[in-house]
Design an enzyme around this catalytic site. Structure first.
Site, PDB file in Angstrom:
ATOM      1  N   CYS A   1      30.038  51.975  15.009  1.00  0.00           N
ATOM      2  CA  CYS A   1      30.353  53.275  14.227  1.00  0.00           C
ATOM      3  C   CYS A   1      29.999  53.352  12.826  1.00  0.00           C
ATOM      4  O   CYS A   1      30.211  52.517  12.009  1.00  0.00           O
ATOM      5  CB  CYS A   1      31.966  53.199  14.273  1.00  0.00           C
ATOM      6  SG  CYS A   1      32.680  54.535  13.424  1.00  0.00           S
TER       7      CYS A   1
ATOM      8  N   CYS B   1      35.448  55.311   7.012  1.00  0.00           N
ATOM      9  CA  CYS B   1      36.622  55.242   7.679  1.00  0.00           C
ATOM     10  C   CYS B   1      37.104  53.836   8.281  1.00  0.00           C
ATOM     11  O   CYS B   1      36.187  53.328   8.956  1.00  0.00           O
ATOM     12  CB  CYS B   1      36.589  56.169   8.748  1.00  0.00           C
ATOM     13  SG  CYS B   1      38.158  56.343   9.790  1.00  0.00           S
TER      14      CYS B   1
ATOM     15  N   CYS C   1      40.084  52.250  12.588  1.00  0.00           N
ATOM     16  CA  CYS C   1      40.060  51.408  13.640  1.00  0.00           C
ATOM     17  C   CYS C   1      39.833  50.029  13.242  1.00  0.00           C
ATOM     18  O   CYS C   1      38.682  49.491  12.951  1.00  0.00           O
ATOM     19  CB  CYS C   1      38.708  51.763  14.454  1.00  0.00           C
ATOM     20  SG  CYS C   1      38.823  53.489  15.316  1.00  0.00           S
TER      21      CYS C   1
ATOM     22  N   CYS D   1      33.379  61.372  15.497  1.00  0.00           N
ATOM     23  CA  CYS D   1      34.075  60.087  15.831  1.00  0.00           C
ATOM     24  C   CYS D   1      33.765  59.754  17.140  1.00  0.00           C
ATOM     25  O   CYS D   1      34.240  60.494  17.929  1.00  0.00           O
ATOM     26  CB  CYS D   1      35.709  60.369  15.362  1.00  0.00           C
ATOM     27  SG  CYS D   1      36.729  59.014  15.805  1.00  0.00           S
TER      28      CYS D   1
ATOM     29  N   GLN E   1      50.596  60.078  25.977  1.00  0.00           N
ATOM     30  CA  GLN E   1      49.788  59.040  25.636  1.00  0.00           C
ATOM     31  C   GLN E   1      48.266  59.482  25.129  1.00  0.00           C
ATOM     32  O   GLN E   1      47.889  60.725  25.672  1.00  0.00           O
ATOM     33  CB  GLN E   1      49.608  57.839  26.729  1.00  0.00           C
ATOM     34  CG  GLN E   1      51.045  57.244  26.927  1.00  0.00           C
ATOM     35  CD  GLN E   1      51.857  57.859  27.862  1.00  0.00           C
ATOM     36  OE1 GLN E   1      51.771  59.217  28.310  1.00  0.00           O
ATOM     37  NE2 GLN E   1      52.961  57.281  28.150  1.00  0.00           N
TER      38      GLN E   1
ATOM     39  N   GLU F   1      65.855  62.974  28.071  1.00  0.00           N
ATOM     40  CA  GLU F   1      65.033  63.145  26.964  1.00  0.00           C
ATOM     41  C   GLU F   1      65.768  63.790  25.550  1.00  0.00           C
ATOM     42  O   GLU F   1      66.392  64.568  26.243  1.00  0.00           O
ATOM     43  CB  GLU F   1      63.734  63.652  27.230  1.00  0.00           C
ATOM     44  CG  GLU F   1      62.812  63.997  26.372  1.00  0.00           C
ATOM     45  CD  GLU F   1      62.395  63.049  25.396  1.00  0.00           C
ATOM     46  OE1 GLU F   1      62.401  63.277  24.016  1.00  0.00           O
ATOM     47  OE2 GLU F   1      62.077  61.873  25.687  1.00  0.00           O
TER      48      GLU F   1
ATOM     49  N   CYS G   1      55.213  50.121  23.578  1.00  0.00           N
ATOM     50  CA  CYS G   1      54.202  50.150  22.778  1.00  0.00           C
ATOM     51  C   CYS G   1      54.107  49.286  21.567  1.00  0.00           C
ATOM     52  O   CYS G   1      53.472  49.275  20.707  1.00  0.00           O
ATOM     53  CB  CYS G   1      53.905  51.739  22.286  1.00  0.00           C
ATOM     54  SG  CYS G   1      55.382  52.255  21.294  1.00  0.00           S
TER      55      CYS G   1
END
Length: 371
Positions: free
Chosen positions: A3, A11, A14, A87, A210, A260, A330
């Site tokens: 990258c 950036c 990540c 990106c 997701q 929910e 998660c």
């Protein structure tokens, strides 16, 4: 993956960029194993890897620059825009759409919001792509001032990007570090259809889905396999969102109910169930943490936010007659804490799903069975 943004220091979002993908996956698996050491009897299934690049189905781009030359990406240390439209973790369809969106910003004269001066209108551009290439585009604005110009030029944008199924304006008048506000102004279309295997989910602008579609499919398939294996006839899906788990585990002779907090997500889930003719799959608006009883259930699927289930819900599940809990998480730290708070259950199977390559984050799914 390589990258240029990361290598140049532009950036650093990540955090694992530059580490080999094999090493990333091994580190995540080691982290999960350490957290679940108290349950050595669990069977570990092979982790589900992701493509290390071009996997992300949504772009959350902060807008900077000028009306004529907007930047879509992030803000630098001085709170001015850095363009990240190349990106490499985004799906190619998203990056291909950015030039038309940038051009539209200029045509409609939507002034990018300048954080230091607190002037301007357009704060963020949010773009989501379905597996079939359809897209949802949301302009996050400070006020309604640009809506007339956006409406005037929207036909041209739809011509340039015919894959757009939904376009909205989200209003965020406050000066605060969030991506979107509470009010959504529909401009075109209603829902983005996400076809996953034999299930179609409908996403509305504020719906959660997701970020990695193939990994999401893997999660749903695993839940379906485990529900079939235990032969559940009455299933409750807590934190069901737009109904991904509930709709995937549906089968003849099986009743499934999802709960929910988001009314918009429940509306979407009901639409998906109705289109599929699933009369035994129902949904209701409610707070999973406020449930008073769990009766007549064979299995419960939970997919809570990062904070986990909490003491009350764990205690209710532990004391219930439910034989099987499928826990999708998660945040493996809260997952481990919640399992410890439910001693009546034992982890029978564990699987890691690499939802977030190039970071330390991942999704884990555990099959819990009553001792």
């Amino acid at each position: 993956m390589q990258c240029g943004y990361f290598d140049s220091g532009v950036c650093r979002s990540c955090t694992a960029m530059g580490t080999s993908y094999r090493a990333q996956l091994d580190a995540k698996l080691s982290h999960l194993r350490d957290l679940l050491k108290p349950w050595p009897e669990a069977t570990w299934l092979p982790p589900m890897p992701s493509s290390p690049s071009a996997f992300r189905n949504k772009a959350k781009m902060v807008v900077g620059g000028t009306t004529e030359r907007p930047t879509l990406g992030i803000l630098d240390a001085t709170r001015h825009g850095i363009d990240l439209t190349g990106c490499g973790i985004l799906l190619p369809g998203l990056t291909a759409a950015f030039p038309a969106i940038a051009s539209f910003i200029g045509q409609a004269r939507i002034t990018p919001y300048d954080v230091p001066s607190r002037k301007g209108e357009l704060k963020n551009v949010l773009l989501t792509e379905s597996p079939e290439g359809a897209m949802m585009l949301r302009f996050v604005l400070r006020s309604t001032e640009p809506l007339g110009r956006i409406g005037k030029h929207l036909p041209g944008l739809l011509t340039d990007l015919p894959q757009l199924s939904v376009v909205t304006a989200n209003l965020l008048p406050e000066h605060k570090a969030v991506l979107e506000g509470d009010e959504e102004v529909p401009l075109y279309g209603e829902t983005l259809a996400m076809r996953l295997d034999d299930v179609v989910l409908h996403l509305r602008p504020a719906s959660f889905f997701q970020t990695n579609t193939p990994i999401a499919v893997g999660l749903y398939r695993q839940a379906r396999e485990w529900i079939e294996e235990v032969g559940a006839h009455n299933v409750l899906d807590l934190y069901c969102g737009v109904g991904g788990f509930a709709l995937h585990v549906a089968a003849p002779g099986r009743r499934v109910h999802g709960i929910e907090l988001s009314a918009a997500a429940v509306e979407s889930a009901r639409l998906s169930a109705a289109e599929a003719g699933l009369l035994d799959v129902t949904f209701s608006v409610g707070d999973a943490t406020a449930l008073e009883a769990l009766e007549g259930l064979d299995a419960v699927i939970v997919n809570p936010p990062r904070r986990g289930l909490g003491a009350n819900l764990c205690a209710m599940l532990d004391a219930s007659g439910v034989e099987t809990v499928i826990y999708s998480s998660c945040n493996a730290t809260t997952l481990a804490a919640d399992i410890a708070a439910m001693p009546a259950f034992r982890p029978a199977r564990v699987r890691l799903f690499d939802m977030f390559p190039q970071t330390d984050h991942y999704e884990a799914m555990v099959l819990l069975q009553r001792r």
